[in-house]
Design a protein around this motif. Structure first.
Motif, PDB file in Angstrom:
ATOM      1  N   LYS A  36       0.829  -1.215   0.000  1.00  0.00           N
ATOM      2  CA  LYS A  36       0.000   0.000   0.000  1.00  0.00           C
ATOM      3  C   LYS A  36       0.860   1.260   0.000  1.00  0.00           C
ATOM      4  N   GLY A  37       1.932   1.237   0.788  1.00  0.00           N
ATOM      5  CA  GLY A  37       2.808   2.417   0.885  1.00  0.00           C
ATOM      6  C   GLY A  37       3.509   2.704  -0.443  1.00  0.00           C
ATOM      7  N   VAL A  38       3.988   1.659  -1.104  1.00  0.00           N
ATOM      8  CA  VAL A  38       4.692   1.866  -2.383  1.00  0.00           C
ATOM      9  C   VAL A  38       3.705   2.383  -3.434  1.00  0.00           C
ATOM     10  N   GLU A  39       2.500   1.829  -3.445  1.00  0.00           N
ATOM     11  CA  GLU A  39       1.517   2.307  -4.435  1.00  0.00           C
ATOM     12  C   GLU A  39       1.182   3.791  -4.202  1.00  0.00           C
ATOM     13  N   LYS A  40       1.023   4.164  -2.930  1.00  0.00           N
ATOM     14  CA  LYS A  40       0.702   5.569  -2.597  1.00  0.00           C
ATOM     15  C   LYS A  40       1.832   6.478  -3.083  1.00  0.00           C
ATOM     16  N   MET A  41       3.075   6.071  -2.799  1.00  0.00           N
ATOM     17  CA  MET A  41       4.229   6.888  -3.209  1.00  0.00           C
ATOM     18  C   MET A  41       4.265   7.036  -4.736  1.00  0.00           C
ATOM     19  N   LEU A  42       4.061   5.930  -5.449  1.00  0.00           N
ATOM     20  CA  LEU A  42       4.132   5.991  -6.918  1.00  0.00           C
ATOM     21  C   LEU A  42       3.012   6.856  -7.491  1.00  0.00           C
ATOM     22  N   PHE A  43       1.814   6.712  -6.956  1.00  0.00           N
ATOM     23  CA  PHE A  43       0.690   7.538  -7.428  1.00  0.00           C
ATOM     24  C   PHE A  43       1.005   9.021  -7.208  1.00  0.00           C
ATOM     25  N   GLU A  44       1.477   9.338  -5.993  1.00  0.00           N
ATOM     26  CA  GLU A  44       1.734  10.758  -5.669  1.00  0.00           C
ATOM     27  C   GLU A  44       2.813  11.327  -6.596  1.00  0.00           C
ATOM     28  N   GLU A  45       3.892  10.582  -6.769  1.00  0.00           N
ATOM     29  CA  GLU A  45       5.006  11.079  -7.593  1.00  0.00           C
ATOM     30  C   GLU A  45       4.598  11.199  -9.065  1.00  0.00           C
ATOM     31  N   LEU A  46       3.885  10.203  -9.573  1.00  0.00           N
ATOM     32  CA  LEU A  46       3.483  10.251 -10.985  1.00  0.00           C
ATOM     33  C   LEU A  46       2.452  11.365 -11.224  1.00  0.00           C
ATOM     34  N   LYS A  47       1.569  11.554 -10.237  1.00  0.00           N
ATOM     35  CA  LYS A  47       0.549  12.605 -10.388  1.00  0.00           C
ATOM     36  C   LYS A  47       1.184  13.996 -10.434  1.00  0.00           C
ATOM     37  N   LYS A  48       2.320  14.160  -9.716  1.00  0.00           N
ATOM     38  CA  LYS A  48       3.024  15.460  -9.783  1.00  0.00           C
ATOM     39  C   LYS A  48       3.501  15.713 -11.202  1.00  0.00           C
ATOM     40  N   ARG A  49       3.973  14.633 -11.860  1.00  0.00           N
ATOM     41  CA  ARG A  49       4.553  14.782 -13.204  1.00  0.00           C
ATOM     42  C   ARG A  49       3.495  14.730 -14.299  1.00  0.00           C
ATOM     43  N   PHE A  50       2.433  13.969 -14.096  1.00  0.00           N
ATOM     44  CA  PHE A  50       1.397  13.765 -15.135  1.00  0.00           C
ATOM     45  C   PHE A  50       0.011  13.973 -14.509  1.00  0.00           C
ATOM     46  N   PRO A  51      -0.309  15.230 -14.142  1.00  0.00           N
ATOM     47  CA  PRO A  51      -1.542  15.472 -13.372  1.00  0.00           C
ATOM     48  C   PRO A  51      -2.824  15.111 -14.125  1.00  0.00           C
ATOM     49  N   ASN A  52      -2.765  15.091 -15.458  1.00  0.00           N
ATOM     50  CA  ASN A  52      -4.005  14.820 -16.202  1.00  0.00           C
ATOM     51  C   ASN A  52      -4.211  13.351 -16.544  1.00  0.00           C
ATOM     52  N   ASP A  53      -3.219  12.527 -16.244  1.00  0.00           N
ATOM     53  CA  ASP A  53      -3.339  11.111 -16.589  1.00  0.00           C
ATOM     54  C   ASP A  53      -4.231  10.379 -15.576  1.00  0.00           C
ATOM     55  N   ARG A  54      -4.606   9.161 -15.931  1.00  0.00           N
ATOM     56  CA  ARG A  54      -5.420   8.335 -15.029  1.00  0.00           C
ATOM     57  C   ARG A  54      -4.540   7.257 -14.385  1.00  0.00           C
ATOM     58  N   PHE A  55      -5.033   6.687 -13.296  1.00  0.00           N
ATOM     59  CA  PHE A  55      -4.213   5.751 -12.511  1.00  0.00           C
ATOM     60  C   PHE A  55      -5.032   4.534 -12.079  1.00  0.00           C
ATOM     61  N   THR A  71      -3.076   6.109 -19.139  1.00  0.00           N
ATOM     62  CA  THR A  71      -3.355   5.494 -17.833  1.00  0.00           C
ATOM     63  C   THR A  71      -2.130   4.742 -17.325  1.00  0.00           C
ATOM     64  N   TRP A  72      -1.719   5.096 -16.114  1.00  0.00           N
ATOM     65  CA  TRP A  72      -0.609   4.384 -15.452  1.00  0.00           C
ATOM     66  C   TRP A  72      -1.204   3.210 -14.697  1.00  0.00           C
ATOM     67  N   ILE A  73      -0.701   2.014 -15.001  1.00  0.00           N
ATOM     68  CA  ILE A  73      -1.233   0.797 -14.368  1.00  0.00           C
ATOM     69  C   ILE A  73      -0.103   0.181 -13.540  1.00  0.00           C
ATOM     70  N   ILE A  74      -0.344   0.125 -12.223  1.00  0.00           N
ATOM     71  CA  ILE A  74       0.764  -0.150 -11.293  1.00  0.00           C
ATOM     72  C   ILE A  74       0.500  -1.349 -10.392  1.00  0.00           C
ATOM     73  N   ASP A  75       1.488  -2.196 -10.311  1.00  0.00           N
ATOM     74  CA  ASP A  75       1.500  -3.210  -9.247  1.00  0.00           C
ATOM     75  C   ASP A  75       2.693  -2.871  -8.362  1.00  0.00           C
ATOM     76  N   PRO A  76       2.424  -2.382  -7.129  1.00  0.00           N
ATOM     77  CA  PRO A  76       3.541  -1.921  -6.293  1.00  0.00           C
ATOM     78  C   PRO A  76       4.491  -3.052  -5.922  1.00  0.00           C
ATOM     79  N   ILE A  77       3.923  -4.240  -5.654  1.00  0.00           N
ATOM     80  CA  ILE A  77       4.770  -5.440  -5.453  1.00  0.00           C
ATOM     81  C   ILE A  77       4.099  -6.589  -6.188  1.00  0.00           C
ATOM     82  N   ASP A  78       4.659  -6.977  -7.310  1.00  0.00           N
ATOM     83  CA  ASP A  78       4.172  -8.196  -7.958  1.00  0.00           C
ATOM     84  C   ASP A  78       5.029  -9.331  -7.405  1.00  0.00           C
ATOM     85  N   GLY A  79       4.331 -10.298  -6.793  1.00  0.00           N
ATOM     86  CA  GLY A  79       5.075 -11.342  -6.075  1.00  0.00           C
ATOM     87  C   GLY A  79       5.052 -11.033  -4.585  1.00  0.00           C
TER      88      GLY A  79
END
Ligand code: IPD
Length: 264
Positions: A36-55, A71-79
């Protein structure tokens, strides 16, 4: 790439530490605070750079619908199971789709310090540790009798899944050189892209497990499709990937059960 390395550092530091493990759809479907923490960090950082994209992220409670928009599609930990057990094959997976087509894929396994990247039309690269980047290419293999095949039990524990997994494994396993299972869909796909294995199939994975790595495979010269053949549908929860279309067709014809699941 920068964010994948940042996420990988968090994953590596947390691996093997005491952590609270929760379950999702079955007792074998795990999630931790690190996911959960890694996903939150990635969303926040990517949203700063690409505010109009979807997640879209594995751990988000309310999933946005997948649209034609970038659309950014993220698995914070696969495995996640590997992460919990310290088996050194977990990764962060970051994919970008535009018009529902994968256009960027980044997968990073921090335990082995392997970063796989692909941009549509520009090939696949592997950066391992401090070594120079290398271009990846699938291995030449067009017959199941010469193939190393990857698949997964997955994290569902219902009877229909059990029957599909074991009947398909029996059908495929005795006709190929061997079957391997690393516990992460994204790294399985990257293994085929690297020529370490020749094919991978699974029923039950999700869009965030494949969005980045399917592109990494095709940009390395591999082929992805639905398990019945035909175009890959990333919301269908199934995938067949191989080093060639011919090998994919042979595996598709050999599989006995093509499980239908609730779509992503
Ligand atoms: C899982 C892994 C596993 C696959 C499952 C996935 P997660 O992802 O990729 O190898 O068999 O289908 O759900 O839960 O570790 O992100």
């Amino acid at each position: 790439m920068e964010l994948a390395y940042k996420a990988g550092k968090v994953i590596l530091e947390a691996s093997g530490q005491m952590k609270k493990v929760n379950v999702k759809e079955s007792f074998a479907d795990l999630v931790t605070e690190t996911d959960k923490g890694v996903e939150k960090m990635l969303f926040e950082e990517l949203k700063k750079r690409f505010p109009n994209d979807r997640f879209i992220g594995e751990e988000s409670a309310n999933k946005e619908p997948w649209t034609l928009e970038p659309t950014w599609i993220i698995d914070p930990i696969d495995g996640t199971t590997n992460f919990v057990h310290t088996f050194p094959f977990s990764c962060v997976s970051i994919g970008l789709t535009v018009n529902k087509q994968s256009s960027v894929g980044v997968v990073y396994n921090p335990s082995l310090d392997r970063l796989y990247t692909a941009v549509k039309g520009q090939g696949t690269q592997l950066v391992e540790g401090k070594k120079e980047p290398v271009t990846l290419r699938v291995r030449d293999c067009s017959s199941l009798s010469e193939a190393l095949v990857m698949s997964e039990f997955g994290s569902q524990r219902d009877d229909a899944k059990k029957e599909a997994v074991f009947r398909n494994l029996e059908a495929i396993g005795w006709k190929c050189h061997g079957v391997r299972s690393l516990g992460t869909a994204a790294i399985n796909l990257c293994s085929v892209a690297s020529g370490h294995a020749d094919a991978y199939y699974e029923f039950g994975l999700h869009i965030w497990d494949m969005a980045a790595a399917a592109l990494i495979l095709t940009e390395a010269g591999g082929y992805v499709c639905d398990t019945k053949g035909g175009p890959l549908d990333m919301q269908s929860r199934r995938i067949l990937a191989a080093s060639s279309e011919k090998l994919a067709n042979e595996i598709s014809e050999t599989l006995l059960i093509h499980l239908e699941m609730e779509r992503d």
